[in-house]
Write a protein that holds these residues in place. Structure first.
Motif: not given
Length: 235
Positions: A1-24
């Motif tokens: 899957m192409q990630l550049e330019g996409i729009t994403a939603l991460v749940t539980g993204a305020n800390r831990g693994i979720g925050a890391a997913f969002a940053r990545a």
């Protein structure tokens, strides 16, 4: 899957693994990353868009889905857990864990699958665990919730192929987060999980086995029960 330019939603993204997913995802070139949390003010990363989301509340999930019609990638990361031996499980705590880890995953999948279809298919990622494969007695109820979520993920994968949605299950052992703070054992960093997921999405993988323990357990599931669950007294 192409990630550049996409729009994403991460749940539980305020800390831990979720925050890391969002940053990545931001670092991978995503155009917009919505970071879901019960309290959006707890999302502190300036590179993401904080949104209010309680995965245990039907209305909250439906309202956010109605608002975020541009999402192409959904990461079901929100999760809770507490140590408990099977006979010591508090039933109300068990219901809470299932409401977040299983029903929350299902709510988000049901609400956002039509949006992913409208936007070309995209991907749905469910954050699972090595305990999806094998029960750990001191995490009895958490293991049960993740096993149920793994089964759900496999079912979603089959149904959502019809709309070209990639469904990804992420499995990992102990990660250095609040959830494992009171547990002993080797722990990997959250960045290792997020890096593995990004690589898996780019490769189009349906399953991401982040660490050695997840790979070993998955490959050994056909072993006799005496191997998977050895008796310490017999050692």
């Amino acid at each position: 899957m192409q990630l550049e330019g996409i729009t994403a939603l991460v749940t539980g993204a305020n800390r831990g693994i979720g925050a890391a997913f969002a940053r990545a995802l931001v670092e991978a070139g995503a155009a917009k990353v919505y970071a879901g949390a019960r309290d959006p003010e707890t999302v502190t990363d300036p590179g993401v868009v904080a949104v209010k989301l309680d995965v245990t509340d039907d209305a909250s999930v439906r309202a956010l889905a109605a608002e975020l019609g541009d999402v192409q990638l959904v990461i079901n990361n929100a999760g809770v857990g507490a140590p408990s031996l099977p006979l010591d499980i508090d039933i109300e705590q068990a219901r809470w864990e299932f409401d977040v880890n299983y029903y929350g995953t299902l709510r988000v999948a049901q609400a956002f699958a039509p949006i992913l279809a409208k936007n070309g298919g995209g991907a749905l990622v469910n954050m699972l665990s090595v305990v999806s494969f094998i029960a750990m007695p001191h995490l009895a109820n958490y293991s049960a919730t993740k096993s149920a979520a793994w089964s759900l993920t496999n079912g979603l994968r089959q149904q959502l192929r019809e709309q070209d949605t990639l469904v990804v299950g992420v499995h990992v052992g102990y990660v250095d987060t609040d959830l494992t703070a009171g547990l002993e054992g080797d722990k990997i960093q959250v960045s290792q999980v997020s890096d593995a997921l990004v690589a898996g999405l780019l490769a189009g993988d349906e399953e991401v086995l982040v660490d050695e323990i997840s790979r070993n357990v998955k490959s050994g599931l056909s072993a006799p029960l005496s191997v998977l669950y050895p008796d310490p007294a017999a050692a």
